[in-house]
Scaffold this active site. Sequence first.
Site, mmCIF file in Angstrom:
data_model
loop_
_atom_site.group_PDB
_atom_site.id
_atom_site.type_symbol
_atom_site.label_atom_id
_atom_site.label_comp_id
_atom_site.label_asym_id
_atom_site.label_seq_id
_atom_site.Cartn_x
_atom_site.Cartn_y
_atom_site.Cartn_z
ATOM 1 N N LYS A 74 0.919 -1.206 0.032
ATOM 2 C CA LYS A 74 0.028 -0.031 -0.236
ATOM 3 C C LYS A 74 0.765 1.189 0.116
ATOM 4 O O LYS A 74 1.842 1.104 0.283
ATOM 5 C CB LYS A 74 -0.975 -0.012 1.234
ATOM 6 C CG LYS A 74 -1.862 -1.112 1.413
ATOM 7 C CD LYS A 74 -2.754 -1.200 0.158
ATOM 8 C CE LYS A 74 -4.170 -0.177 0.359
ATOM 9 N NZ LYS A 74 -4.843 -0.398 -0.899
ATOM 10 N N TYR A 93 1.596 0.093 -4.821
ATOM 11 C CA TYR A 93 0.410 0.823 -5.054
ATOM 12 C C TYR A 93 0.507 2.113 -4.529
ATOM 13 O O TYR A 93 0.559 2.371 -3.211
ATOM 14 C CB TYR A 93 -0.965 0.180 -4.490
ATOM 15 C CG TYR A 93 -1.097 -1.301 -5.292
ATOM 16 C CD1 TYR A 93 -1.604 -1.386 -6.642
ATOM 17 C CD2 TYR A 93 -1.471 -2.633 -4.313
ATOM 18 C CE1 TYR A 93 -1.835 -2.537 -7.316
ATOM 19 C CE2 TYR A 93 -1.721 -3.515 -5.008
ATOM 20 C CZ TYR A 93 -2.058 -3.565 -6.604
ATOM 21 O OH TYR A 93 -2.191 -4.941 -7.192
ATOM 22 N N HIS A 95 -2.069 5.113 -6.009
ATOM 23 C CA HIS A 95 -3.096 5.971 -6.262
ATOM 24 C C HIS A 95 -3.174 7.317 -5.634
ATOM 25 O O HIS A 95 -3.841 7.841 -4.955
ATOM 26 C CB HIS A 95 -4.339 5.010 -5.552
ATOM 27 C CG HIS A 95 -4.580 3.761 -5.829
ATOM 28 N ND1 HIS A 95 -5.130 3.303 -7.150
ATOM 29 C CD2 HIS A 95 -4.190 2.416 -5.413
ATOM 30 C CE1 HIS A 95 -5.215 2.113 -7.153
ATOM 31 N NE2 HIS A 95 -4.659 1.390 -6.280
ATOM 32 N N GLU A 117 -0.190 0.418 -9.825
ATOM 33 C CA GLU A 117 -1.481 0.468 -10.786
ATOM 34 C C GLU A 117 -1.448 1.165 -12.123
ATOM 35 O O GLU A 117 -2.241 1.056 -12.918
ATOM 36 C CB GLU A 117 -2.439 1.244 -9.850
ATOM 37 C CG GLU A 117 -2.408 2.760 -9.665
ATOM 38 C CD GLU A 117 -1.612 3.003 -8.488
ATOM 39 O OE1 GLU A 117 -0.722 2.088 -7.877
ATOM 40 O OE2 GLU A 117 -1.238 4.253 -8.068
#
Length: 374
Positions: A74, A93, A95, A117
Amino acid sequence: MKIGVAKEIKTDEYRVALTPAGALELTRRGHDVLIEAGAGVGSAFADAAYEGVGARIVSTDDVWSDSELLLKVKEPVEEEYPRLREGLVLFTYLHIAADEPLTRALTDSGVTAVAYETVETSDGGLPLLAPMSEIAGRLAAQAGAYFLEKPLGGRGLLLGGVPGVAPGRVVVIGGGIVGYNAAVIAIGLGANVMILERSIDRMRHLDEILSGRVSLVMSSSLQIRESIKDADVVIGAVLIPGARAPKLITSDMLHDMKDGSVFCDVAIDQGGCAETSKPTTHSEPVYEVEGVTHYCVANMPGAVPITATKALTNATLPYVEAIAEQGLRAAVAHDASLVLGVNVVDGKITYEAVADAHSLDYTPLEEVLPLAPA
Ligand SMILES: NC(=O)c1ccc[n+]([C@@H]2O[C@H](COP(=O)([O-])OP(=O)(O)OC[C@H]3O[C@@H](n4cnc5c(N)ncnc54)[C@H](O)[C@@H]3O)[C@@H](O)[C@H]2O)c1
């Protein structure tokens, strides 16, 4: 290269960015692999399993300060921001288009950030997102079957039926990776499955690979209204790249659905595809509207960290190996899909959609990381 693996500290995150099998591939090539103590425990990998393949177990401070390439699952949370630094390549990841504080933390620190991603193949595939969609789709069918049980507020129907009793009906809206995987499990359970899709090419492909075991129907507002009336389980699996999910199921459509039917909105991480969808968690996964059980867990793969960790690392390892062997610049020069993964270099945003999202300056990657030899 010194490759670190940090322990995830975000709430309810049990995945880890490298398995012992992956660590062995890296140590065999002569890399120094540093695993933060306890990083693999949530995915059932003890520290000893990493030590057994030649990795070193280190403290939180050391994994962040000594690594050249740091692997995570994350995005960094606020207490990790001060650990970001120049000279570190972070692969995780991110985001960040939806997270301005993190974007600023990355640019202010001088770290180089590569996002899982946004790694994208030439045919538009997202190889590091796909495994999570596979898992979420498969889980959606399981959740649908489970929440049909009477004590859980469901209709009291066994999805697969038994000889002499008809199976339940599953309607999947969106036949991409999530939708295909949901259909595979629902078929396996013995359900009667329909997929509503709006791409004819995709339906042709699904027809071939599912050998006629599902009904494939063109998606439209009227078709959705008609199909969900008869459904026991509806699975929302649509995606419009770069946009919020369309609200395909309106509140009034729910009136016509059966009491105790289940709606699994996998697209909830993009806002959900029903007007009545709102994100839920694994500890409280469902709520009811108009007699329809809504399952809207935004991080479904988090429920199965052993599977999710292995699936994720299967997909990331080739990129990790390339960066470790060649360095980021050469790895990017050899693999166009990795170019799109690079979001931040030397305080500059190199992924256009992220810069646009925060009205910040965009710098083409070639300007900060010349890809051809000078
Ligand atoms: N909740 C979670 O934990 C979780 C995990 C993984 C993925 N997801 C989400 O699941 C969704 C689907 O992901 P995916 O990887 O399958 O995407 P995908 O791009 O592979 O598939 C999406 C499909 O939806 C179809 N579609 C678009 N509009 C439609 C419409 N109006 N009617 C019918 N079909 C339509 C597209 O043609 C495409 O085939 C995304 O929102 C993704 O973010 C959620």
